[in-house]
Every structure is written in C-alpha cells, then in structure tokens.
Design a protein around this motif. Structure first.
Motif, PDB file in Angstrom:
ATOM      1  N   GLN A 136      -5.802   0.477   1.354  1.00  0.00           N
ATOM      2  CA  GLN A 136      -5.126   0.673   0.042  1.00  0.00           C
ATOM      3  C   GLN A 136      -4.700  -0.495  -0.616  1.00  0.00           C
ATOM      4  O   GLN A 136      -3.378  -0.902  -0.841  1.00  0.00           O
ATOM      5  N   TRP A 161      -5.784  -4.023  -3.609  1.00  0.00           N
ATOM      6  CA  TRP A 161      -6.598  -4.452  -4.618  1.00  0.00           C
ATOM      7  C   TRP A 161      -6.199  -5.571  -4.989  1.00  0.00           C
ATOM      8  O   TRP A 161      -5.352  -6.352  -4.341  1.00  0.00           O
ATOM      9  N   ASN A 191      -8.508   0.421 -13.059  1.00  0.00           N
ATOM     10  CA  ASN A 191      -9.880   0.627 -12.878  1.00  0.00           C
ATOM     11  C   ASN A 191     -10.610   0.019 -11.755  1.00  0.00           C
ATOM     12  O   ASN A 191     -11.594  -0.739 -11.843  1.00  0.00           O
ATOM     13  N   MET A 192      -9.989  -0.163 -10.539  1.00  0.00           N
ATOM     14  CA  MET A 192     -10.320  -0.804  -9.606  1.00  0.00           C
ATOM     15  C   MET A 192     -10.359  -0.114  -8.223  1.00  0.00           C
ATOM     16  O   MET A 192      -9.392   0.475  -7.904  1.00  0.00           O
ATOM     17  N   LYS A 193     -11.243   0.044  -7.479  1.00  0.00           N
ATOM     18  CA  LYS A 193     -11.488   0.696  -6.261  1.00  0.00           C
ATOM     19  C   LYS A 193     -10.578  -0.121  -5.208  1.00  0.00           C
ATOM     20  O   LYS A 193     -10.558  -1.439  -5.083  1.00  0.00           O
ATOM     21  N   GLU A 194      -9.755   1.016  -4.465  1.00  0.00           N
ATOM     22  CA  GLU A 194      -8.653   0.309  -3.387  1.00  0.00           C
ATOM     23  C   GLU A 194      -9.493   0.119  -2.079  1.00  0.00           C
ATOM     24  O   GLU A 194     -10.285   0.963  -1.663  1.00  0.00           O
ATOM     25  N   ILE A 195      -9.777  -1.255  -1.658  1.00  0.00           N
ATOM     26  CA  ILE A 195     -10.519  -1.446  -0.355  1.00  0.00           C
ATOM     27  C   ILE A 195      -9.668  -2.654   0.247  1.00  0.00           C
ATOM     28  O   ILE A 195      -8.726  -3.123  -0.049  1.00  0.00           O
TER      29      ILE A 195
END
Length: 478
Positions: free
Chosen positions: A351, A353, A371-375
C-alpha cells in the motif's frame, strides 16, 4: 493366585522410580526456541567467534549476595544465560564462575584486574527508602588481557556485548571504516560510532582510500561530489572495496521544504547498476512521528501522528543481513530501480505510492494516492561491481542521531552490513534477547471489516451451535 502388591509398597516403588528418573534426566537440557529469528538462542556468530579462539576464556560474574529484591530475578537470568553461553559456545574453551566480592577476599583482589565499580542502588522497602551498594558486573579474561561489563542489569544485549568483547580481545587490530561526506558527517552518527566501537574503527575522511575495508558515503547536499571523486569511488569498488551509500533522491531540509538533490552521485549509482529516482515514497504503513510546536509562545502539546513520508516496512528479502531485523523505518526516502545483476534487499509494503512533484510534507495533510496504483517499491539495493560490493539506502537520515527509535531495527541492519563488509560478518545476526514489536500486515478495508466482524461474532456463534447440538441430543434421548 497372585497376591496384590501392598499399597504402601507400591507408593514407595513409584517414589523411588521418580527419584531415579529425575537423577537420570536432570543433566539433560532440552529447550525449543520458537521466537522470531530465534532471539533466545545463542547465535551462530557467537559460536563461530568462540570456536576460533586459540586460548581459554574465563568469564566471571561478580555479584554481591545482598542486592535489591528487584535484581534477584535479573541475577538469576544472567547466571542462567552465562551458563548457557559457556556450554553452547565454548565447551572446554570457556570457564564460567559466579563470585561474591564482598564475601570472597580472593574475588575482591581479582576485581583489581577489571573496571567493575561498586554500584549504588536505591530500594523502596515497605515504608523505608534506602541506598545499597553492590557489585553487579561481568569480567572477561583472555590471553592475559582483561575486559569488563561494569553493569549488566539488562540481559537483552548481553550476548552481543560479550561476543564483541571476545572478538576485540582476539584480533590484533580492528578494521577501519571510512566516512565520506559532509564535514560534520561523523558527528551525526555518534550512536553508530558508539555501538560499533567494539567491532570497527570509524574514521572521518576527506578522500577515498584503500586503507578502509569499507566506506560509508553520504549523498547529502551539504557535500557535492566532483567527477574526480565519483571516479575514485567507482574504482574503489571495482578493485574490491565495499561501500554503504546513504543518499537522497529528493532533499528535505529542517523546515520540511523539498529540493532537488545536488550531491552528484546519480551518475555513479547508475554506472554500478542502481537508478536512484528523484521522488519521495509514501505508504499507508507509516511510522508514528512526534511533531513539536514551532512557536514557543504556544502552549499546545506535541502531537503524535502517522506520517506517510516515514515508511515502515518488514518486506525483506531472504538474506542473512536481515536475520535479526524485524521492522525498518525510512524517513523521507526515495525509490530505486536496479539492473538484473543486482538485487532488492528491502521494499515497501504493497500500500505505497510515489510523488515526484507538488510535495505536501505537512504532518496534518491527508495524503492519498492520486490516480495511482498502490504497489510495493524497491528501497534498499544491493549488488556487486567488479570485485567489490555495495548497498544503497535511499535515505540519508536512516541511521542518523535523532531519527532512531526503539520501534525499528535500522541500527541492527547497518551493523550487519558493516560487519559483513569490514569483518567478514563476525558479529552479524546476533539478536537482542527480546521480541518487542511485531508489525501487522496492511489490509484493504473489506479485509479489515471481515476480520473485525469475524472476531466479534465467531465466538458467540460457535457457543450457540454447541448449545443447540446439546439441546437436540437431550431431546432425542428423552
């Protein structure tokens, strides 16, 4: 027809068998350690160092018989540990004895070889407050040399302190570690210098030198590296040296103002296979940070908040450097990208960014990914270049004084790296004899709700079902 054995005789026989079994089993010691990282077992590093000693060792625990009641349990724990340490590491190489200098004249004379003073303890006994003097230290003798632990009231780091003393007594000279960076770089690492003094000689240097088995390089903007210096660092690693980099992708000053990093190490890192990104990583797995009041005229108290720019993680690769590490905290860290020839030692929780501009470093800001994927993002890179090795930690404050806390193992990781690079891993992996913090994994909201309501309702549901089954059985029996 056989006559039964009389009850009294049977009792005597069972009692005798129990006594014999106890005498047989008593010398046998069986124990199992299921703690995280086997924190309550003697580490392989201690066993290796003791096995390499060429002369016998005498460990003496100088403890007064009359000590405050609060220390009675501690004395028993230390006595048990030293017996275990001498049995598991040395066998015949280590002799352990417990002596009371106040009752034993020879023991008091022996104290002159050590720097173990008589300590003063306070004790509250019923309605009286009294001061009491007592000896409570450990002396180590090896090959005509003596060292001591003058006060051993904490068993958590006793193994590390004991093994590091034996290591220091057994080697002709300590390896040197050079610190290259700002002019006050070493003054910001007093905690590291203090902890490592039994293993290394840490020296501040203005230039790259082959005299150092390992170098610590700071990528802070207070030090801007010229092209000649970066070339020397590259050649140092290529020739077999080891470097631990602390370097920022984005600099954050004391006023929480972000700036582009100007240390000049981006090209050097890229040439050895690590791209240091010019960003800041944020995570929902955030450290609790205390923020004070900047205006002295205000009377409000400091606040403690989870701060997304201070990343907390236990996403580790399987590596011996992390064997005694539970959780790490990265203040204002950047991410790294690595080549296929290098590896990731630590990454963030999933979780997480990154932000590359428009940073909002305010502690009160409600930070969410836009607007960003949690990686998960790579944080610590490790690898080889030429004959040498390196580790890149993208946070200059990772182990600086003022940014360390008891809730993270930053210092343990750095000590493991330096030990591996400078002394062949002599003391790496020795765990503290306590397991205080186990970070919980981060869950998405639906999973959290499932766990919460399962804990609330599962017990009552099981209880109701068991009661229903019992009632059904009773009704059928009637």
């Amino acid at each position: 027809m056989r006559r039964p054995i009389p009850q009294r005789l049977l009792t005597i026989i069972i009692l005798c068998l129990c006594i014999v079994a106890n005498l047989i089993i008593r010398p046998i010691s069986l124990r199992a350690d299921f703690s995280n990282g086997r924190a309550y077992s003697i580490s392989p590093a201690s066993k290796k160092i003791v096995s390499s000693l060429v002369k016998p060792v005498v460990i003496t625990f100088f403890s007064s018989k009359n000590i405050p009641s609060t220390l009675l349990t501690v004395r028993q724990e230390i006595d048990d540990f030293l017996k275990e340490y001498s049995a598991q590491t040395g066998g015949k190489k280590i002799t352990y004895v417990l002596k009371d200098p106040e009752a034993d004249t020879k023991a008091k004379q022996e104290l002159q070889n050590y720097t173990i003073p008589q300590l003063q303890f306070s004790q509250q006994d019923q309605d009286k407050f009294a001061m009491q003097n007592a000896y409570f230290g450990v002396g180590i003798a090896y090959d005509g040399k003596h060292a001591s632990l003058s006060r051993v009231t904490d068993i958590s780091d006793l193994e590390y302190n004991l093994t590091s003393i034996l290591y220091k007594l057994s080697v002709p000279s300590l390896p040197q570690v050079g610190v290259l960076g700002p002019s006050d770089g070493l003054t910001q690492l007093q905690s590291l210098a203090s902890v490592s003094q039994s293993q290394f000689e840490i020296i501040e240097t203005a230039s790259v030198s082959a005299q150092f088995k390992t170098m610590i390089v700071f990528g802070a903007d207070a030090k801007q590296y010229a092209e000649e210096e970066t070339s020397q660092l590259r050649q140092y690693v290529k020739d077999g040296g080891s470097i631990l980099f602390f370097v920022d992708g984005v600099t954050v000053n004391e006023s929480l103002i972000p700036q582009d990093a100007t240390h000049g190490l981006f090209g050097l890192l890229r040439s050895i296979g690590v791209d240091l990104n010019k960003n800041l990583v944020l995570s929902k797995a955030a450290e609790l940070v205390t923020f004070g009041v900047s205006d002295p005229s205000q009377s409000s108290l400091p606040t403690v908040l989870p701060y997304s720019y201070w990343i907390k993680t236990n996403e580790f690769a399987k590596n011996s450097l992390l064997s005694n590490v539970s959780v790490l905290v990265f203040p204002w860290s950047s991410s790294v990208d690595i080549s296929k020839d290098n590896g990731v030692l630590v990454k963030t929780e999933p979780q997480s960014w990154v932000e590359t501009k428009d940073f909002n470093l305010s502690p009160d800001a409600q930070l969410e990914p836009k607007n960003m994927k949690e990686i998960a993002h790579a944080l610590i890179a490790t690898g080889k270049y030429g004959k040498g090795k390196f580790v890149v930690i993208p946070s200059t404050r990772f182990v600086q004084d003022g940014f360390l806390s008891q809730t993270n193992d930053n210092m343990e990781l750095v000590m493991n790296i330096l030990s591996e690079y400078a002394s062949g891993g002599a003391l790496s992996g020795i765990r503290s004899r306590s397991v205080e913090y186990y970070p919980l994994p981060q869950f998405i909201e639906p999973v959290k709700n499932t766990i919460k309501y399962t804990q609330i309702f599962l017990g009552p549901v099981i209880f109701a079902l068991v009661g229903l089954v019992i009632l059904i059985k009773r009704s059928r029996s009637k």
